[in-house]
Motif scaffolding. Structure first.
Motif, mmCIF file in Angstrom:
data_model
loop_
_atom_site.group_PDB
_atom_site.id
_atom_site.type_symbol
_atom_site.label_atom_id
_atom_site.label_comp_id
_atom_site.label_asym_id
_atom_site.label_seq_id
_atom_site.Cartn_x
_atom_site.Cartn_y
_atom_site.Cartn_z
ATOM 1 N N UNK A 164 -10.883 -15.813 -11.075
ATOM 2 C CA UNK A 164 -10.652 -17.067 -10.368
ATOM 3 C C UNK A 164 -9.385 -17.787 -10.838
ATOM 4 N N UNK A 165 -8.395 -16.995 -11.257
ATOM 5 C CA UNK A 165 -7.123 -17.525 -11.754
ATOM 6 C C UNK A 165 -5.980 -16.674 -11.200
ATOM 7 N N UNK A 166 -4.874 -17.313 -10.836
ATOM 8 C CA UNK A 166 -3.683 -16.594 -10.383
ATOM 9 C C UNK A 166 -2.822 -16.279 -11.596
ATOM 10 N N UNK A 167 -2.497 -15.003 -11.749
ATOM 11 C CA UNK A 167 -1.686 -14.557 -12.872
ATOM 12 C C UNK A 167 -0.312 -14.096 -12.396
ATOM 13 N N UNK A 168 0.690 -14.374 -13.198
ATOM 14 C CA UNK A 168 2.057 -13.887 -12.999
ATOM 15 C C UNK A 168 2.315 -12.884 -14.110
ATOM 16 N N UNK A 169 2.796 -11.694 -13.731
ATOM 17 C CA UNK A 169 3.072 -10.633 -14.693
ATOM 18 C C UNK A 169 4.491 -10.113 -14.509
ATOM 19 N N UNK A 170 4.873 -9.247 -15.429
ATOM 20 C CA UNK A 170 6.172 -8.591 -15.345
ATOM 21 C C UNK A 170 5.992 -7.087 -15.441
ATOM 22 N N UNK A 171 6.979 -6.363 -14.955
ATOM 23 C CA UNK A 171 7.000 -4.907 -15.036
ATOM 24 C C UNK A 171 8.454 -4.489 -14.906
ATOM 25 N N UNK A 172 8.751 -3.269 -15.273
ATOM 26 C CA UNK A 172 10.077 -2.747 -14.974
ATOM 27 C C UNK A 172 10.218 -2.658 -13.464
ATOM 28 N N UNK A 173 11.372 -3.018 -12.953
ATOM 29 C CA UNK A 173 11.577 -3.044 -11.501
ATOM 30 C C UNK A 173 11.427 -1.665 -10.864
ATOM 31 N N UNK A 174 11.582 -0.619 -11.658
ATOM 32 C CA UNK A 174 11.484 0.745 -11.122
ATOM 33 C C UNK A 174 10.039 1.228 -11.014
ATOM 34 N N UNK A 175 9.083 0.459 -11.529
ATOM 35 C CA UNK A 175 7.686 0.883 -11.473
ATOM 36 C C UNK A 175 7.125 0.692 -10.061
ATOM 37 N N UNK A 176 6.089 1.455 -9.776
ATOM 38 C CA UNK A 176 5.375 1.285 -8.511
ATOM 39 C C UNK A 176 3.957 1.799 -8.677
ATOM 40 N N UNK A 177 3.045 1.205 -7.915
ATOM 41 C CA UNK A 177 1.630 1.532 -8.036
ATOM 42 C C UNK A 177 0.978 1.539 -6.665
ATOM 43 N N UNK A 178 -0.058 2.351 -6.529
ATOM 44 C CA UNK A 178 -0.775 2.451 -5.257
ATOM 45 C C UNK A 178 -1.484 1.145 -4.895
ATOM 46 N N UNK A 179 -1.741 0.303 -5.872
ATOM 47 C CA UNK A 179 -2.441 -0.958 -5.615
ATOM 48 C C UNK A 179 -1.502 -2.162 -5.641
ATOM 49 N N UNK A 180 -0.187 -1.920 -5.621
ATOM 50 C CA UNK A 180 0.756 -3.045 -5.603
ATOM 51 C C UNK A 180 1.683 -2.922 -4.388
ATOM 52 N N UNK A 181 1.686 -3.966 -3.589
ATOM 53 C CA UNK A 181 2.585 -4.038 -2.438
ATOM 54 C C UNK A 181 3.388 -5.327 -2.535
ATOM 55 N N UNK A 182 3.649 -5.918 -1.391
ATOM 56 C CA UNK A 182 4.294 -7.239 -1.395
ATOM 57 C C UNK A 182 3.804 -8.054 -0.215
ATOM 58 N N UNK A 183 3.771 -9.357 -0.440
ATOM 59 C CA UNK A 183 3.415 -10.313 0.608
ATOM 60 C C UNK A 183 4.696 -10.982 1.083
ATOM 61 N N UNK A 184 4.706 -11.277 2.375
ATOM 62 C CA UNK A 184 5.919 -11.817 2.976
ATOM 63 C C UNK A 184 5.657 -13.130 3.713
ATOM 64 N N UNK A 185 6.755 -13.779 4.036
ATOM 65 C CA UNK A 185 6.692 -15.001 4.838
ATOM 66 C C UNK A 185 7.774 -14.928 5.910
ATOM 67 N N UNK A 186 7.542 -15.699 6.943
ATOM 68 C CA UNK A 186 8.547 -15.859 7.992
ATOM 69 C C UNK A 186 8.382 -17.257 8.570
ATOM 70 N N UNK A 187 9.515 -17.841 8.937
ATOM 71 C CA UNK A 187 9.512 -19.179 9.535
ATOM 72 C C UNK A 187 9.990 -19.078 10.968
ATOM 73 N N UNK A 188 9.298 -19.808 11.856
ATOM 74 C CA UNK A 188 9.638 -19.794 13.277
ATOM 75 C C UNK A 188 9.817 -21.213 13.770
#
Length: 188
Positions: A164-188
């Protein structure tokens, strides 16, 4: 590179508006004082934005309106899928990180996919705002816009929600995982 923003027919457009409207009505808590007719009118006037929203939808993002910016007179859409969008996972952070991998390269990178879709990565602040309207990424994580000073040193940042807490983490930018994607936004 994939073409995330493709043309769609009038019938497909009508069907997509229907999907967005149903989601909008089902989740009134995300946008209490907004009216769908005004949003659809704005989207009809900006077909390139509608195309970006469709790319968000096709990759599993379930885009929905989360606010209205009084200054710019823009509606704000975020990915509202319960978990990080399935069609945007297993990506390293940017082209530099992708190029640096000598083996087991992911298919693509977050920054280029977002640009191709015509969307922006959520910032940490936006990610935390999203978490105020629901519980997202309780089993996955999402890359977010990384501050330049962190990226310059080879890192990238991501968030998730656990305990029940939002966490901010770090990783090497070259890493990737099957359970990590990205969320996006758009303004109209």
């Amino acid at each position: 590179m994939d073409n995330y923003k493709e043309e769609f027919s009038a019938a497909e457009q009508k069907e997509f508006f229907g999907i967005l409207k149903v989601r909008f009505e089902k989740n009134r808590n995300r946008h209490k004082d907004l009216e769908w007719a005004e949003i659809q009118e704005k989207l009809e006037a900006h077909p390139e934005k509608l195309s970006s929203l469709r790319a968000m939808e096709k990759t599993g993002g379930e885009p929905d309106v989360v606010g209205y910016d009084q200054k710019t007179k823009e509606y704000i859409f975020y990915d509202c899928s319960p978990e990080s969008p399935k069609g945007r996972r297993s990506l390293c952070y940017d082209l530099e990180a992708h190029t640096s991998r000598k083996e087991f390269k992911p298919e693509n990178n977050v920054i280029d996919v977002a640009a191709d879709m015509g969307v922006e990565l959520l910032t940490e602040e936006e990610y935390r705002e999203l978490q105020q309207i629901g519980n997202f990424d309780t089993k996955t994580s999402s890359w977010i816009k990384t501050p330049a000073h962190i990226r310059k040193l080879g890192g990238a940042v991501f968030c998730d929600r656990r305990y029940d807490t939002v966490f901010l983490y770090h990783n090497g930018a070259e890493s990737y995982y099957a359970a990590r994607g990205f969320r996006a936004s758009i303004r109209v």
